[in-house]
Design a protein around this motif. Structure first.
Motif, mmCIF file in Angstrom:
data_model
loop_
_atom_site.group_PDB
_atom_site.id
_atom_site.type_symbol
_atom_site.label_atom_id
_atom_site.label_comp_id
_atom_site.label_asym_id
_atom_site.label_seq_id
_atom_site.Cartn_x
_atom_site.Cartn_y
_atom_site.Cartn_z
ATOM 1 N N THR A 1 0.783 -1.367 -0.826
ATOM 2 C CA THR A 1 -0.162 0.094 -0.097
ATOM 3 C C THR A 1 0.717 1.195 -0.366
ATOM 4 N N ILE A 2 1.631 1.454 0.831
ATOM 5 C CA ILE A 2 2.683 2.389 0.954
ATOM 6 C C ILE A 2 3.374 2.885 -0.536
ATOM 7 N N PHE A 3 3.699 1.916 -1.190
ATOM 8 C CA PHE A 3 4.159 2.276 -2.192
ATOM 9 C C PHE A 3 3.293 2.427 -3.609
ATOM 10 N N ALA A 4 2.184 1.719 -3.336
ATOM 11 C CA ALA A 4 1.323 2.154 -4.597
ATOM 12 C C ALA A 4 0.699 3.603 -4.355
ATOM 13 N N VAL A 5 0.427 3.987 -3.043
ATOM 14 C CA VAL A 5 -0.261 5.512 -2.407
ATOM 15 C C VAL A 5 1.311 6.103 -2.877
ATOM 16 N N PHE A 6 2.782 6.053 -2.791
ATOM 17 C CA PHE A 6 3.387 7.028 -2.694
ATOM 18 C C PHE A 6 3.171 7.452 -5.431
ATOM 19 N N LEU A 7 3.522 6.312 -5.462
ATOM 20 C CA LEU A 7 3.586 6.080 -6.839
ATOM 21 C C LEU A 7 1.767 6.649 -7.509
ATOM 22 N N GLY A 8 0.802 6.131 -6.862
ATOM 23 C CA GLY A 8 -0.271 7.112 -7.363
ATOM 24 C C GLY A 8 -0.083 8.729 -7.090
ATOM 25 N N ALA A 9 0.447 9.258 -6.289
ATOM 26 C CA ALA A 9 0.770 10.490 -5.842
ATOM 27 C C ALA A 9 1.647 11.159 -7.280
ATOM 28 N N ALA A 10 2.619 10.318 -8.405
ATOM 29 C CA ALA A 10 2.967 11.000 -8.708
ATOM 30 C C ALA A 10 2.362 11.269 -10.088
ATOM 31 N N THR A 11 0.810 10.741 -10.239
ATOM 32 C CA THR A 11 0.319 10.682 -11.420
ATOM 33 C C THR A 11 -1.275 10.796 -11.210
ATOM 34 N N LEU A 12 -0.853 11.903 -9.836
ATOM 35 C CA LEU A 12 -1.670 13.365 -10.179
ATOM 36 C C LEU A 12 -2.780 14.459 -10.572
ATOM 37 N N PRO A 13 -1.093 14.853 -11.208
ATOM 38 C CA PRO A 13 -1.920 16.169 -11.996
ATOM 39 C C PRO A 13 -2.230 15.299 -13.817
ATOM 40 N N PHE A 14 -1.753 14.537 -13.659
ATOM 41 C CA PHE A 14 -3.011 13.640 -14.771
ATOM 42 C C PHE A 14 -4.115 13.319 -15.184
ATOM 43 N N THR A 15 -5.235 13.584 -14.103
ATOM 44 C CA THR A 15 -5.967 13.014 -13.064
ATOM 45 C C THR A 15 -6.712 14.496 -13.710
ATOM 46 N N TYR A 16 -6.192 15.369 -12.872
ATOM 47 C CA TYR A 16 -7.041 16.846 -11.987
ATOM 48 C C TYR A 16 -6.624 17.418 -12.986
ATOM 49 N N LEU A 17 -5.568 17.571 -14.380
ATOM 50 C CA LEU A 17 -5.469 18.422 -15.008
ATOM 51 C C LEU A 17 -6.991 18.695 -15.920
ATOM 52 N N PRO A 18 -6.567 17.130 -16.409
ATOM 53 C CA PRO A 18 -8.518 17.404 -16.967
ATOM 54 C C PRO A 18 -9.575 18.491 -16.711
ATOM 55 N N VAL A 19 -9.998 18.206 -15.546
ATOM 56 C CA VAL A 19 -11.388 18.255 -14.500
ATOM 57 C C VAL A 19 -10.905 20.320 -14.355
ATOM 58 N N LEU A 20 -10.100 20.136 -14.548
ATOM 59 C CA LEU A 20 -9.339 21.571 -13.883
ATOM 60 C C LEU A 20 -9.577 22.213 -15.967
ATOM 61 N N VAL A 21 -9.071 21.814 -16.929
ATOM 62 C CA VAL A 21 -9.643 22.380 -18.235
ATOM 63 C C VAL A 21 -10.636 22.048 -18.752
ATOM 64 N N VAL A 22 -11.969 21.080 -18.591
ATOM 65 C CA VAL A 22 -12.652 21.296 -18.784
ATOM 66 C C VAL A 22 -14.063 22.303 -17.688
ATOM 67 N N ALA A 23 -13.049 22.340 -16.908
ATOM 68 C CA ALA A 23 -14.520 23.377 -15.819
ATOM 69 C C ALA A 23 -13.922 24.773 -16.361
ATOM 70 N N ASN A 24 -12.753 25.381 -16.796
ATOM 71 C CA ASN A 24 -13.084 26.141 -17.673
ATOM 72 C C ASN A 24 -13.122 26.463 -19.003
ATOM 73 N N ASP A 25 -13.627 25.276 -19.527
ATOM 74 C CA ASP A 25 -14.023 25.239 -21.046
ATOM 75 C C ASP A 25 -15.899 25.967 -20.756
ATOM 76 N N VAL A 26 -16.161 27.169 -21.545
ATOM 77 C CA VAL A 26 -17.097 28.080 -21.372
ATOM 78 C C VAL A 26 -18.015 27.317 -22.579
ATOM 79 N N ARG A 27 -17.297 26.406 -23.307
ATOM 80 C CA ARG A 27 -18.371 25.812 -24.398
ATOM 81 C C ARG A 27 -19.215 24.861 -23.529
ATOM 82 N N ALA A 28 -18.954 23.804 -22.750
ATOM 83 C CA ALA A 28 -18.734 22.749 -21.870
ATOM 84 C C ALA A 28 -19.724 23.129 -21.045
ATOM 85 N N MET A 29 -19.549 24.336 -20.419
ATOM 86 C CA MET A 29 -19.792 24.648 -18.829
ATOM 87 C C MET A 29 -20.510 24.981 -18.690
ATOM 88 N N GLY A 30 -20.259 26.889 -19.359
ATOM 89 C CA GLY A 30 -20.976 27.828 -19.707
ATOM 90 C C GLY A 30 -21.085 28.850 -18.113
#
Lengths: 408, 271
Positions: free
Chosen positions: A343-372
Motif C-alpha cells: 500500500t505504501i508503495f502504491a499510494v506513493f507512486l499514485g501521488a506521481a500520477t495525480l497531475p494527469f488526473t486533475y489537469l483535465p478536470v481543471l481544463v474542462v471546468a474552464n471550458d466555456v462551451r462545455a460548462m457555460g
C-alpha cells in the motif's frame, strides 16, 4: 433523515479514501514516528481533494460526464491510455491491499489468519456489487464508517496536552535524528493516500449514478464540504492517538493491530470493538470504491455502458471487468505479499500520477462551451492552480525520493 | 442538415475521442477515428465516424495498437471497423448522439457476446439492481446479438490513402516537412469548415508541442485558469496553420508542404 442520508456519497467517498488501509497504517506510522509534525499534510490534502471533487462533481452534474470520460476526451487516445494503465494498475494494487485490510481487521477480532478471510471477503464484496443497489451500498458503509469516530473519542479520553500537540502541528519540523528525505517520503505517501485519483473517479461517477444535475449543486457541495473534512478529522485523530501513545516511547507502528491499540488503551474492549467495526466498514467501503473505480476507468475510456444503475445485461463488459479484477486481486492477496508495504508503495507512486488526473478536470471546468455559466470561478481556479503546481512538483520529486529513501 | 456546427471545427479538440450515445442516450462507444473522402475540389470531406477497437488500434499505433486492433478483428465478418455515416448523427455537441437505437446497430458486438456467454449466466443477472428505473424496460433487451446489422451503418475498408479514403489518424501526428525536407513540426489538429455538401478539411494546425493544441489553449477555446492559460499559450506560441491547398504531397508517413503557413491562435482563428 433523508437529508442526512443524501450525504452518504460524500461520506463513503471520503471515509473510503481517508480511512482506507493505506491511511490507517500510514497515519499511525507517522503519528508514532513524527508526532504531529506531519499534520499539515492532511490539512493540505483535505482542501485539495475537496476543491477537485467539487469541480469534478460540478462537471459531472452539468455535462453528465465523469472524470475518466474527460481524461480520454481532453488528453486524447494515447496519453489517456498511459493514464489508464497507471490509474488502473495502482487502483488495482490498492484493491489488493484493501481486501487484505478487511481480512486483517477480522483477524484482529478472531485471531484466525487474514489469509483465510481473503476469499470470504472477496465473495462478500462480489455479492455486494452484484446484489446491492448503489445507494444501499453507499448508505450502509457510509454510516458504519462513522464508527471510526471512536478514534476521536479515544483522543479526547487520552487527555493529551492539546497545546503541545497544536504547537507541533502548527510549527512542523523534522524531529532530530530523522533523515529529511524520509520525512518527505512520508509526507508524499500521506498526500498520495489522501488525494488518490480513485476518489474523484468514484465521486464523479457516483454523481452520474445519482443522476445529479445543476439543480443538485447544493447537495453535491454539502457532500464535499462535510465528507472530506470528516475524513480529514478521522485521519488526524488516528495520528493524535498514535502520537500520544507511541511517540514518547519511540515505538514503531506498522500494522492494523498497532493502529487500533491506542483505542483499547484509552477505552478498553468496547472501544476496540467499535474500532474494529469501523475499520472493517471503512476498508470494505474502500474495497468497493477501488473495485468500482477500476471498472469505471476502463469502461469510460472505451465508451462502454457502465454503472450499477444500468441494467446489468446492458453493462455486461463493465461487470465482467469487476469480476475479473476482484478474482485477480484476491489471488494476489493470497500470495502473502506484505499488504502494508504494498500500500505504501502504491499510494506513493499514485501521488506521481495525480497531475494527469486533475489537469483535465481543471481544463474542462474552464471550458466555456462545455460548462457555460457553471464554469470555475476565481476561488476554484486559484486553489486548483496552486494544487496543480504542487502536485507537479510532488510528481517530479517522487521517483528520486523513492530511490534515495528506499521506500521509507 | 449536418449535426456539426456551421463555424469551423477543430476535430481533435471537439470531435475525436468524444463519447457516442444512441438515440436513448445509452453509451455505444467513442469516436475512435474519422473517415474522409477525397472527392471533388478542396480538402477531404468528412463522411463518417469510426468506432471500436480496430479503429482505436490504428490510432494508437505500435505494438499495443496492433494488439487492440487485433482484438477488433475477432469479429466474424472481418469487414473493418464499424463506420457511422455523418448524416446518421443527430448531434455532435459535447457528446455524439446517433439517430439510431442501439438495437439497430451492429455494434458493439462484444457487449452482446459477454452478456450472452458470461454475465447472463450468473444468477441474478437479469434483474436490475436499481429501484429507480422501471423493471423490465422495453422487454427486448436480451439477445440482440443475432439481430441483422442495421442498414444504416457500414464498415470502413482497410486504412491507407490509396482508395480515395483517408482517416484522421493518417494525418494527426504526422511530420510536416517543407520542400527542402526541413521539419515544421507535426499535425496536431484538422480544421473543418462547411463547404457546400458537407464539412471539408480547410487546413492543418501544426505544432511542436503536444498538449497546448490538444487542450484548446492554442485557439483560445479554453480560457482559464490564468496560470494554465499563460503556460499553455507560451507552449503554443509556435503553433502554425497551413491551408490544405498548400500541401504538395501526403506520402511515406509525412506531409510535404510548399510554404510554412502562418502563426495561429489570433482572435480571428477562434471558432
Amino acid at each position: 433523515m433523508k437529508k442526512l442520508l443524501s450525504l452518504t456519497l460524500g461520506i463513503l467517498t471520503a471515509v473510503g479514501a481517508f480511512i482506507d488501509i493505506g491511511d490507517l497504517v500510514t497515519d499511525a506510522l507517522v503519528g508514532a514516528r513524527y508526532g504531529m509534525n506531519l499534520a499539515w499534510v492532511t490539512v493540505l490534502a483535505v482542501i485539495g481533494i475537496a476543491t477537485y471533487a467539487e469541480m469534478a462533481g460540478r462537471v459531472a452534474a452539468v455535462t453528465g460526464r465523469p472524470v475518466f470520460d474527460l481524461v480520454r476526451e481532453r488528453l486524447g487516445a494515447r496519453v489517456a491510455l498511459v493514464d489508464l494503465a497507471a490509474s488502473f494498475g495502482l487502483t488495482g494494487l490498492l484493491l489488493v491491499a484493501e481486501l487484505a485490510g478487511v481480512a486483517l481487521a477480522i483477524e484482529l477480532a478472531t485471531s484466525v489468519s487474514y489469509l483465510a478471510w481473503i476469499p470470504l471477503v472477496a465473495v462478500l464484496v462480489f455479492v455486494l456489487v452484484w446484489r446491492v443497489p448503489f445507494k444501499g451500498m453507499e448508505r450502509t458503509y457510509g454510516v458504519l464508517g462513522l464508527a471510526m469516530l471512536v478514534f476521536v473519542w479515544a483522543a479526547v479520553a487520552l487527555g493529551p496536552d492539546w497545546g503541545a500537540l497544536l504547537r507541533d502541528a502548527a510549527t512542523p519540523n523534522v524531529p532530530t535524528g530523522e533523515p529529511v528525505p524520509t520525512y518527505f517520503f512520508y509526507a508524499i505517501a500521506l498526500l498520495g493516500a489522501q488525494m488518490t485519483p480513485y476518489e474523484v473517479f468514484f465521486f464523479s461517477s457516483g454523481a452520474v449514478e445519482h443522476g445529479w444535475t445543476a439543480e443538485n449543486f447544493l447537495e453535491m457541495r454539502m457532500n464535499v464540504l462535510i465528507g472530506f473534512p470528516l475524513g480529514g478529522l478521522l485521519a488526524l485523530a488516528i495520528q493524535v492517538v498514535s502520537a500520544v501513545v507511541f511517540h514518547p516511547v519511540g515505538a514503531e507502528a506498522e500494522s492494523v493491530a498497532m493502529t487500533a491499540l491506542p483505542v483499547s488503551v484509552a477505552l478498553g474492549q468496547v472501544g476496540l470493538a467499535l474500532a474494529i467495526v469501523g475499520i472493517v466498514a471503512a476498508t470494505i467501503g474502500a474495497t468497493l470504491e477501488t473495485l468500482m473505480s477500476t471498472g469505471y476507468t476502463i469502461a469510460q475510456y472505451f465508451g462502454w455502458p457502465w454503472g450499477k444503475f444500468e441494467k446489468r445485461e446492458q453493462a455486461s463488459r463493465f461487470n465482467l471487468v469487476l469480476i475479473l479484477v476482484l478474482l485477480a486481486a484476491a489471488g494476489v492477496g493470497l500470495t502473502t505479499l506484505d499488504p502494508i508495504r504494498l500500500t505504501i508503495f502504491a499510494v506513493f507512486l499514485g501521488a506521481a500520477t495525480l497531475p494527469f488526473t486533475y489537469l483535465p478536470v481543471l481544463v474542462v471546468a474552464n471550458d466555456v462551451r462545455a460548462m457555460g455559466e457553471h464554469r470555475n470561478g476565481r476561488l476554484a481556479n486559484g486553489i486548483g492552480s496552486f494544487y496543480l503546481v504542487l502536485l507537479t512538483v510532488v510528481s517530479l520529486a517522487a521517483v528520486p525520493l523513492l530511490v534515495v529513501t528506499t521506500a521509507g | 442538415m449536418s449535426a456539426l456546427p456551421d463555424h469551423p471545427v477543430h476535430v481533435a479538440l471537439r470531435l475525436l475521442d468524444r463519447r457516442v450515445v444512441d438515440a436513448d442516450g445509452e453509451p455505444v462507444g467513442r469516436v475512435d477515428d474519422l473517415a474522409f473522402d477525397r472527392d471533388g475540389d478542396g480538402g477531404p470531406r468528412l463522411v463518417g465516424i469510426l468506432m471500436g477497437p480496430e479503429a482505436l488500434g490504428g490510432r494508437l499505433g505500435g505494438v499495443l495498437g496492433g494488439i487492440v486492433a487485433g482484438a477488433g478483428r475477432l469479429r466474424p465478418d472481418g469487414a473493418g471497423p464499424p463506420e457511422v455515416a455523418i448524416d446518421e448523427l443527430d448531434d455532435a455537441g459535447p457528446e455524439v448522439r446517433l439517430k439510431a437505437h442501439r438495437d439497430e446497430l451492429p455494434f458493439p458486438r462484444s457487449e452482446g457476446w459477454v452478456r450472452e456467454h458470461v454475465i447472463g449466466r450468473i444468477p441474478g443477472a437479469t434483474r436490475s439492481s436499481s429501484s429507480g428505473k422501471e423493471p423490465g424496460g422495453d422487454g427486448g433487451g436480451t439477445g440482440p446479438a443475432d439481430r441483422p446489422p442495421g442498414g444504416r451503418t457500414s464498415h470502413a475498408g482497410g486504412s491507407g490513402a490509396d482508395d480515395g479514403r483517408i482517416r484522421a489518424s493518417d494525418l494527426l501526428g504526422t511530420r510536416v516537412v517543407d520542400r527542402d525536407g526541413r521539419s515544421l513540426g507535426r499535425v496536431r489538429d484538422l480544421r473543418l469548415r462547411v463547404d457546400g455538401d458537407g464539412h471539408r478539411i480547410e487546413g492543418l494546425v501544426m505544432g511542436r508541442g503536444v498538449i497546448a493544441e490538444r487542450l484548446g489553449y492554442a485557439y483560445g477555446e479554453v480560457a482559464g485558469p490564468w496560470l494554465l492559460a499563460v503556460v499553455m499559450r507560451r507552449a503554443a506560441r509556435r503553433t502554425r496553420y497551413l491551408d490544405w491547398d498548400a500541401i504538395d504531397e501526403l506520402a511515406g508517413g509525412r506531409v510535404t508542404v510548399r510554404d510554412d503557413g502562418r502563426p495561429y491562435g489570433s482572435r480571428e482563428d477562434r471558432s
